[in-house]
Design a protein around this motif. Structure first.
Motif, mmCIF file in Angstrom:
data_model
loop_
_atom_site.group_PDB
_atom_site.id
_atom_site.type_symbol
_atom_site.label_atom_id
_atom_site.label_comp_id
_atom_site.label_asym_id
_atom_site.label_seq_id
_atom_site.Cartn_x
_atom_site.Cartn_y
_atom_site.Cartn_z
ATOM 1 N N GLU A 147 19.069 46.029 11.709
ATOM 2 C CA GLU A 147 19.369 47.381 11.552
ATOM 3 C C GLU A 147 18.834 48.108 10.440
ATOM 4 O OE1 GLU A 147 23.510 48.386 12.220
ATOM 5 O OE2 GLU A 147 23.552 46.831 14.192
ATOM 6 N N LEU A 153 20.049 44.796 3.816
ATOM 7 C CA LEU A 153 20.284 43.518 4.535
ATOM 8 C C LEU A 153 19.202 42.945 5.650
ATOM 9 C CD1 LEU A 153 24.064 44.378 5.358
ATOM 10 C CD2 LEU A 153 22.972 43.327 3.237
ATOM 11 N N THR A 170 21.722 38.025 5.246
ATOM 12 C CA THR A 170 23.270 38.218 5.514
ATOM 13 C C THR A 170 23.035 39.674 6.315
ATOM 14 O OG1 THR A 170 25.607 38.710 5.208
ATOM 15 C CG2 THR A 170 23.974 39.311 3.580
ATOM 16 N N SER A 172 26.200 40.908 7.158
ATOM 17 C CA SER A 172 27.363 41.397 6.838
ATOM 18 C C SER A 172 28.397 40.596 7.595
ATOM 19 C CB SER A 172 27.759 42.883 6.713
ATOM 20 O OG SER A 172 27.996 43.266 8.253
ATOM 21 N N TYR A 173 27.982 39.949 8.738
ATOM 22 C CA TYR A 173 28.879 39.168 9.627
ATOM 23 C C TYR A 173 28.984 37.706 9.398
ATOM 24 C CZ TYR A 173 29.108 43.862 12.003
ATOM 25 O OH TYR A 173 29.512 44.761 12.500
ATOM 26 N N LEU A 246 31.395 35.317 -2.246
ATOM 27 C CA LEU A 246 31.925 35.478 -0.834
ATOM 28 C C LEU A 246 32.280 33.840 -0.338
ATOM 29 C CD1 LEU A 246 29.350 37.566 1.006
ATOM 30 C CD2 LEU A 246 31.728 38.230 0.200
ATOM 31 N N PRO A 345 36.441 33.907 6.123
ATOM 32 C CA PRO A 345 35.052 33.579 6.511
ATOM 33 C C PRO A 345 35.158 31.835 6.574
ATOM 34 C CG PRO A 345 35.020 34.901 4.427
ATOM 35 C CD PRO A 345 36.320 34.723 4.782
ATOM 36 N N LEU A 359 27.750 30.813 6.409
ATOM 37 C CA LEU A 359 29.078 31.618 6.283
ATOM 38 C C LEU A 359 29.121 32.455 7.375
ATOM 39 C CD1 LEU A 359 31.422 31.491 4.207
ATOM 40 C CD2 LEU A 359 30.436 33.502 3.228
ATOM 41 N N LEU A 360 30.463 32.132 8.108
ATOM 42 C CA LEU A 360 30.479 33.191 9.305
ATOM 43 C C LEU A 360 31.818 33.752 9.518
ATOM 44 C CD1 LEU A 360 29.572 33.892 12.265
ATOM 45 C CD2 LEU A 360 30.358 31.640 12.950
ATOM 46 N N MET A 361 31.945 34.989 9.723
ATOM 47 C CA MET A 361 33.111 35.639 9.587
ATOM 48 C C MET A 361 33.791 35.675 11.280
ATOM 49 S SD MET A 361 34.605 37.307 7.391
ATOM 50 C CE MET A 361 36.153 38.090 7.052
ATOM 51 N N PRO A 362 35.301 35.222 11.247
ATOM 52 C CA PRO A 362 35.860 35.157 12.402
ATOM 53 C C PRO A 362 35.863 36.410 13.135
ATOM 54 C CG PRO A 362 37.061 34.133 10.827
ATOM 55 C CD PRO A 362 35.850 34.838 10.110
ATOM 56 N N VAL A 363 36.356 36.526 14.175
ATOM 57 C CA VAL A 363 36.620 37.745 14.944
ATOM 58 C C VAL A 363 38.211 37.962 15.319
ATOM 59 C CG1 VAL A 363 36.104 39.140 17.152
ATOM 60 C CG2 VAL A 363 34.370 37.806 16.246
ATOM 61 N N ARG A 364 38.571 39.017 14.971
ATOM 62 C CA ARG A 364 40.060 39.192 15.200
ATOM 63 C C ARG A 364 40.491 39.333 16.754
ATOM 64 N NH1 ARG A 364 41.052 44.303 12.914
ATOM 65 N NH2 ARG A 364 41.431 43.234 11.038
ATOM 66 N N LEU B 230 35.621 41.914 11.986
ATOM 67 C CA LEU B 230 35.622 41.515 10.593
ATOM 68 C C LEU B 230 34.423 41.409 9.724
ATOM 69 C CD1 LEU B 230 38.534 39.187 11.055
ATOM 70 C CD2 LEU B 230 38.827 41.492 10.463
ATOM 71 N N LEU B 232 31.834 40.318 5.830
ATOM 72 C CA LEU B 232 31.976 39.656 5.000
ATOM 73 C C LEU B 232 32.111 40.469 3.701
ATOM 74 C CD1 LEU B 232 29.135 37.453 5.753
ATOM 75 C CD2 LEU B 232 31.579 36.329 5.223
ATOM 76 N N PHE B 233 31.709 41.504 3.746
ATOM 77 C CA PHE B 233 31.880 42.560 2.563
ATOM 78 C C PHE B 233 31.860 43.972 3.204
ATOM 79 C CE2 PHE B 233 27.400 40.776 3.023
ATOM 80 C CZ PHE B 233 26.788 42.115 3.244
#
Lengths: 366, 233
Positions: A147, A153, A170, A172-173, A246, A345, A359-364, B230, B232-233
């Motif tokens: 994007e 990024l 990254t 951000s996710y 992070l 993460p 590194l992977l961010m979970p989903v709520r 969610l 990371l930053f």
């Protein structure tokens, strides 16, 4: 300008350089053009969109020096469609004539003065092994953002580490980090941000190469040379996020699972995902894991996978595409998934070696 | 049978709404007949007449646009136009007959989301493309205002049309604006960017063919809302 060469040689050169040309509808139509430059028996084929420039050198016959700028997509399609064998190209100020066998094309050209002045490679030459760089790019560029709204990024950070080069990306996710040990291409403390688009093109070029890549780092651009191909990319200016903060130092929970078994299972249950944001839930238990995808309108998919798990039982959910891309990037038979809890993460990494992490961010989920 | 006999022509008057059990016959390029049923007859201030049923927010069952003349008798209304077409409404029972002064029509306004999208993107044009700077919202052309006029990082003019859902008609609208804006030597050449929350594939194809860029934006993200994802930053 005039020359003759084999169709396949020209198709290869046009196809490679053409990947840097601007698409239709750009502000400068000439950027959709490819520059053909003859000097002696050397042909240079160049495409650029000002951010990325790719030049290909080829040796041709029957040459007369000169330069022409021709519509890139069109002449590539024409040459590709010709019968195999020799192709003759001849240009004057108005048009480029392409001939092979009984086929003759005359294509209007752009004024040569409209083509932007090409960047000149600058900086000292350092070399990198093709294999290591190609593998590192495969593992890292996937995590860069596509994007343009956050240009920082969209780049891959290349930074000097004590023992070599580090690549970081990254969106951000997720975040991918790969160390290329022994590759001392940057000065101590040096770091640059290279557009992932350029590195994806470089990775494509490396796929058919072997040996070494020459790298030259200028103030505003970076140049990669692989055999007859030169790729020059503008650098992205700006501060990359502080990614080191992070990465958790320790994790209380660790899952060890077969790489292919996990990939196959995620791909299967993902069939029930309505869109890219439908998460896959992983129930972590000492006896193994259960993958679940729930889509309200369509139904539910579950699959058990054998695994070793040490830690608190819990369910953590991920974007299935991001999970697949992370597991795919890891070499080896097994992967390790380290977690803190369902909302912090998690880290994917190989069970052997510490050169790569994802590194992977979970989903709520409810 | 109840009234009304309000004779000829309604031009310039209040809107008249009649609910009546009636039949309707249209004679002109073709013939059409609506059998006996309860319907809403609408006579607008401009004199146009339309016949509605009680179903769907859709166009009338039958209508006569201006210029036309209405002769409204107690049992029958006859609407004619200069082409000789006639709409004959035979009234059996009138259930309601009211008139209401509607006042001036302010014209179509963008719905709340679309207007808010424009406002948010005017404040953050870089969410559309890096380096964009706003020149003006609702930049006027002689066929209507384009949503945003910006300059890109190289100082070139960029016209931006914003929709909730990006469809072909929105692209065509932007094409028309670009034609007008390109006549202005201070702006020429003007690049177009079509922005929506979701852009249909057909609209993307047309935009590409017209040399127009497409950008999909996340309304919640622009508003700074938590999208449930969610980061990371």
């Amino acid at each position: 300008m005039k020359f003759r060469c084999e169709r396949d040689v020209l198709v290869e050169a046009l196809g490679t350089a053409g990947r840097a040309t601007a698409g239709r509808g750009g502000a400068l139509p000439v950027l959709g053009g490819i520059r053909l430059s003859m000097t002696g028996d050397g042909l240079e084929v160049t495409g650029t969109d000002l951010d990325l420039t790719i030049s290909v050198q080829a040796t041709v016959a029957g040459g007369t020096d000169g330069v022409v700028i021709a519509p890139g997509r069109l002449i590539t399609d024409i040459v590709r469609a010709l019968e195999p064998g020799a192709v003759s190209l001849e240009a004057d100020d108005e048009e480029l004539r392409i001939a092979s066998g009984r086929s003759h094309f005359a294509v209007r050209t752009h004024p040569t003065g409209d083509f932007p002045r090409l960047p000149t490679p600058s900086g000292d030459v350092v070399t990198l092994p093709v294999d290591g760089l190609a593998e590192s790019l495969r593992q890292v560029t996937r995590a860069a953002s596509s994007e343009d709204s956050r240009p920082i990024l969209t780049g891959v950070l290349l930074s000097a580490e004590d023992d070599g080069l580090r690549l970081v990306a990254t969106d951000s996710y997720r975040l991918a980090v790969r160390d290329l040990r022994g590759a001392g291409v940057l000065a101590e403390g040096q770091k640059v941000l290279v557009p992932s688009r350029a590195l994806n093109e470089l990775q494509r070029l490396l796929g058919s190469a072997d040996g070494e890549v020459a790298l030259r780092l200028g103030t505003h651009d970076v140049t990669f040379s692989i055999g007859p191909v030169t790729l020059i990319s503008r650098l992205i200016e700006g501060e990359f996020p502080n990614y080191r903060a992070l990465i958790p130092a320790n994790y209380p929970n660790r899952l060890i699972v077969g790489r292919d078994a996990l990939l196959d299972a995620v791909r299967r249950v993902k069939l029930l995902a309505r869109d890219a944001t439908t998460p896959v839930r992983i129930a972590l238990r000492p006896t193994g894991i259960e993958l679940t995808v729930i889509t309200t309108d369509w139904g539910t998919a579950t699959e058990d996978v054998d695994a070793k798990y040490e830690g608190a039982e819990m369910t953590v959910a991920f974007n299935p595409n991001y999970l697949i891309e992370g597991v795919e990037a890891i070499n080896g038979d097994e992967v390790a998934l380290d977690t803190l809890d369902a909302l912090k993460p998690a880290t994917l990494r190989p069970t052997e070696g510490d050169e790569y992490l994802y590194l992977l961010m979970p989903v709520r989920v409810s | 049978m109840a009234e009304p006999d309000r004779s000829v022509q309604q031009n310039g008057g209040p809107m008249r709404l009649v609910i009546a059990t009636c039949t309707v016959d249209y004679a002109g390029r073709l013939s059409a007949h609506l059998p006996l049923a309860k319907r809403l007859l609408m006579v607008k201030a401009d004199g146009s007449v339309s016949v509605h049923s009680d179903g769907q927010a859709y166009k009338p069952l039958n209508w006569m646009s201006i210029p036309c003349e209405l002769r409204a008798g107690p049992d029958q209304w006859v609407v004619t136009n200069p082409k000789g077409e006639t709409l004959t409404i035979s009234i059996e029972v009138v259930h309601l007959d009211i008139e209401h002064e509607m006042g001036d029509e302010p014209g179509l306004r963008k719905d709340g989301v679309e207007a808010h999208l424009q406002e948010l993107l005017a404040a953050r044009p870089e969410a559309i493309a890096a380096g964009l700077k706003l020149v003006r919202r609702e930049y006027p052309t002689d066929i209507g205002p384009v949503d945003l006029l910006c300059r890109d990082a190289e100082g070139r003019a960029v016209a931006i049309e914003i929709k909730r859902r990006g469809e072909i008609d929105g692209v065509e609208q932007l094409v028309r604006y670009l034609e007008r804006l390109d006549l202005d030597g201070r702006l020429r050449p003007v690049r177009g960017v079509f922005v929506a929350q979701v852009i249909k594939p057909q609209a993307q194809v047309l935009a590409a063919a017209r040399g127009i860029g497409c950008v999909e934006v996340d309304y919640d993200e622009l508003r700074g809302l938590d999208t449930g994802r969610l980061t990371l930053f």
